[in-house]
Write an enzyme that holds these catalytic residues in place. Structure first.
Site, PDB file in Angstrom:
ATOM      1  N   ASP A 172     -12.607  18.025 -43.767  1.00 56.83           N
ATOM      2  CA  ASP A 172     -13.483  18.077 -42.592  1.00 56.83           C
ATOM      3  C   ASP A 172     -14.899  18.410 -43.056  1.00 56.83           C
ATOM      4  O   ASP A 172     -15.649  17.515 -43.446  1.00 56.83           O
ATOM      5  CB  ASP A 172     -12.893  19.115 -41.620  1.00 56.83           C
ATOM      6  CG  ASP A 172     -13.687  19.252 -40.343  1.00 56.83           C
ATOM      7  OD1 ASP A 172     -14.273  18.255 -39.900  1.00 56.83           O
ATOM      8  OD2 ASP A 172     -13.717  20.355 -39.765  1.00 56.83           O
ATOM      9  N   ARG A 205       2.729  21.422 -35.682  1.00 50.71           N
ATOM     10  CA  ARG A 205       2.796  20.975 -37.081  1.00 50.71           C
ATOM     11  C   ARG A 205       3.971  20.027 -37.305  1.00 50.71           C
ATOM     12  O   ARG A 205       3.923  19.160 -38.169  1.00 50.71           O
ATOM     13  CB  ARG A 205       2.987  22.178 -38.015  1.00 50.71           C
ATOM     14  CG  ARG A 205       1.790  23.100 -38.108  1.00 50.71           C
ATOM     15  CD  ARG A 205       1.975  24.063 -39.276  1.00 50.71           C
ATOM     16  NE  ARG A 205       1.109  25.228 -39.203  1.00 50.71           N
ATOM     17  CZ  ARG A 205      -0.151  25.274 -39.631  1.00 50.71           C
ATOM     18  NH1 ARG A 205      -0.700  24.214 -40.167  1.00 50.71           N
ATOM     19  NH2 ARG A 205      -0.869  26.376 -39.535  1.00 50.71           N
TER      20      ARG A 205
HETATM   21  P1  5GP Z   1     -12.898  22.042 -44.060  1.00 51.04           P
HETATM   22  O1  5GP Z   1     -12.952  23.263 -44.915  1.00 51.04           O
HETATM   23  O2  5GP Z   1     -12.937  20.727 -44.806  1.00 51.04           O
HETATM   24  O3  5GP Z   1     -13.898  22.089 -42.936  1.00 51.04           O
HETATM   25  O4  5GP Z   1     -11.569  22.107 -43.259  1.00 51.04           O
HETATM   26  C1  5GP Z   1     -10.400  21.999 -43.828  1.00 51.04           C
HETATM   27  C2  5GP Z   1      -9.351  22.746 -43.041  1.00 51.04           C
HETATM   28  O5  5GP Z   1      -9.678  22.891 -41.633  1.00 51.04           O
HETATM   29  C3  5GP Z   1      -8.110  21.913 -43.082  1.00 51.04           C
HETATM   30  O6  5GP Z   1      -7.343  22.237 -44.206  1.00 51.04           O
HETATM   31  C4  5GP Z   1      -7.452  22.252 -41.770  1.00 51.04           C
HETATM   32  O7  5GP Z   1      -6.664  23.410 -41.936  1.00 51.04           O
HETATM   33  C5  5GP Z   1      -8.577  22.552 -40.825  1.00 51.04           C
HETATM   34  N1  5GP Z   1      -8.942  21.356 -40.010  1.00 51.04           N
HETATM   35  C6  5GP Z   1     -10.007  20.560 -40.155  1.00 51.04           C
HETATM   36  N2  5GP Z   1     -10.009  19.570 -39.252  1.00 51.04           N
HETATM   37  C7  5GP Z   1      -8.892  19.743 -38.510  1.00 51.04           C
HETATM   38  C8  5GP Z   1      -8.308  19.019 -37.424  1.00 51.04           C
HETATM   39  O8  5GP Z   1      -8.800  18.007 -36.916  1.00 51.04           O
HETATM   40  N3  5GP Z   1      -7.131  19.499 -36.943  1.00 51.04           N
HETATM   41  C9  5GP Z   1      -6.529  20.625 -37.443  1.00 51.04           C
HETATM   42  N4  5GP Z   1      -5.378  20.988 -36.879  1.00 51.04           N
HETATM   43  N5  5GP Z   1      -7.042  21.318 -38.477  1.00 51.04           N
HETATM   44  C10 5GP Z   1      -8.210  20.877 -39.006  1.00 51.04           C
END
Ligand code: 5GP
Ligand code: MG
Length: 179
Positions: free
Chosen positions: A103, A165
């Protein structure tokens, strides 16, 4: 379909087909290694990791990292917390980090930096989903099974407040359920 789901974005069949392809790429890329060290990010990656690694006939060791950045909401808190007492021994190992979704990039960026500091010789990243958006941390996954627009998704490991999940597909929750 689960009554809380507005739409299915990625079906169970599509996941199975893409995992076959991603596994073939990993097999080809790591064919000169005698073993593979996987580091899975808990909890979101467990379904993806289990299905992916069963398609890869290498000697595989699995370590898990408990990392949190969403803290129950639908957007990243911006702070990546490592919840483990002990970090995996990856010294001189070529590591494949497996996570559910890319993300903002902060989680994988920090995990990659930490494993590199712990002495890993190479760190590659593999995600089920990469969101099409500008990242806070400039990171591109080495392997991404799917790309989606920037929306909050659940299922196949991904949760909302600890639930959903176990859905076998990836979908979007009804907006009335998300606060
Ligand atoms: P980042 O650090 O890249 O922003 O986010 C990574 C983590 O955020 C992922 O491993 C996940 O746990 C959570 N995350 C990011 N986007 C989503 C989403 O659309 N749905 C869910 N359930 N978790 C997300
Ligand atoms: Mg996660």
């Amino acid at each position: 379909m689960n009554k809380d789901i507005e739409k299915v974005l990625i079906t169970e069949e599509a996941i199975g087909r893409r995992l076959d392809e991603v596994a073939q790429r990993i097999i080809a890329d790591f064919s000169n290694q005698d073993s593979l060290q996987v580091v899975a990010i808990l909890k979101g990656s467990v379904f993806f990791m289990a299905d992916l690694l069963r398609r890869i006939p290498f000697k595989i060791e699995i370590e898990c990292l408990n990392v949190s950045s969403y803290h129950g909401g639908t957007t990243s808190s911006g702070q990546v917390d490592f919840l483990d007492q002990k970090l995996p021994d990856v010294h001189r190992r070529c590591v494949l980090v497996v996570d559910d979704i890319l993300d903002t990039g902060q989680t994988l960026g920090e995990v990659k930096a930490k494993l590199t500091r712990l002495g890993a010789s190479e760190v590659k990243t593999c995600v089920l989903i990469s969101k099409k958006k500008e990242r806070v941390c400039d990171l591109k996954a080495d392997y991404a099974a799917f790309e989606i627009d920037d929306e909050f998704v659940v299922g196949y490991g991904l949760d909302y407040r600890g639930q959903y999940r176990n859905l076998p597909y990836v979908g979007v929750l009804k907006s009335s359920l998300v606060s």
